[in-house]
Design a protein around this motif. Structure first.
Motif: not given
Length: 326
Positions: A80-103
């Protein structure tokens, strides 16, 4: 007779002028009274409340097995939350996430009715070495670009640390207080941080991403430190990310001092006891300040307790809705 007539006309003119002046004064007073009544009525009306989000960190807490951003978004929607804050270090790649992944992250948020409302990043500008500061400036510019590509409007920024502690656990044991590197002072570090953030502002403006400097150890350990940097940079693209759990002594005066600068409020809870420490935060008081300073933005939950997130996060949402909701 002529003198009497002139005297009569003079007195009449003076009387009409006085009446007009009185009428004008009355009109101004009436307008002021109406404006005051409107303001008082607005204060009596219930505020619309703040939207409540959750940091993906709340589902992971840097445990060994990473929880995907997509899974966090789906769980946040179900809870039931309204939004999410994304933690950069939790992404598949912290420094070079792909456009496909971010999309894919953006699409997951859209399909689950969730705003991507914050981006939490790490960097450090507290080094006497120009090369290290420049590397962190470029890293942070890239992070601003990542936020832009995901449609996230604000990004958490750190000053960094002196790195004179053995590790983060040692830093927490010392309540975030570190000795400067030999031969340097906090004043040196303030200059480095301000200069570094000045170089980030054009990128933030270009991407439409408001940077929020967090009260997160280092020079951000005090509200005075955050304020000093924000005022020195003097840009509408730099404000503060307000963390309720990072003032370990006499927190309330410090928390109120931070609120007028806030672009995002991170609200910590500690169900099951805290990972490093436990604070009993008076959210009725914090919510009162949010209304006092007309803060209308997101509240982002950062659950930092030992209880299972699947039970503690919904309890945290209930707590925050109680105080920050309508």
């Amino acid at each position: 007779m002529a003198m009497v007539r002139r005297d009569f006309m003079k007195r009449t003119a003076l009387g009409l002028a006085a009446l007009a002046a009185s009428s004008g004064t009355t009109g101004v007073m009436a307008q002021a009274a109406e404006e005051k009544a409107a303001k008082e009525a607005a204060l009596k009306r219930s505020p619309r409340g703040n939207p409540i989000g959750v940091s993906t960190y709340s589902f992971w807490q840097f445990r060994e097995e990473r929880v995907s951003i997509e899974s966090c978004i789906e769980q946040a929607s179900e809870m039931g939350f309204d939004g999410v804050e994304v933690l950069n270090r939790q992404m598949d790649s912290e420094d070079k996430p792909t456009n496909e992944y971010m999309n894919r992250i953006k699409r997951t948020a859209l399909l689950n009715g969730i705003d991507l409302m914050g981006f939490s990043t790490h960097q450090s500008f507290m080094s006497p070495e120009v090369e290290k500061r420049n590397a962190n400036i470029e890293k942070t510019k890239n992070q601003i670009e990542f936020a832009y590509r995901m449609g996230i409007p604000t990004m958490r920024l750190n000053t960094g640390y002196w790195n004179t502690s053995k590790d983060f656990d040692d830093l927490m044991a010392k309540k975030g207080i570190e000795a400067p590197l030999p031969g340097y002072t906090d004043e040196d570090a303030f200059k480095w941080v301000v200069d570094s953030i000045h170089q980030l502002v054009p990128k933030a403006e270009e991407c439409g991403v408001t940077i929020g400097l967090e009260n997160h150890w280092g020079l951000g350990r005090t509200p005075e430190g955050v304020k000093k940097i924000v005022e020195a940079v003097n840009s509408p693209w730099l404000r503060a990310t307000y963390d309720t759990g990072n003032f370990l002594e006499e927190p309330y005066d410090r928390l109120e001092m931070m609120l007028p600068m806030a672009v995002l409020i991170q609200a910590k809870t500690y169900f099951g006891g805290g990972l490093w420490y436990t604070l009993d935060i008076d959210y009725a008081k914090v919510a009162g300040w949010a209304r006092k300073y007309n803060y209308r933005g997101y509240i982002s939950l950062e659950f930092e307790g030992k209880e299972d997130p699947k039970t503690a996060i919904p309890k945290s949402l209930e707590l925050l809705r109680k105080h920050f909701g309508k």
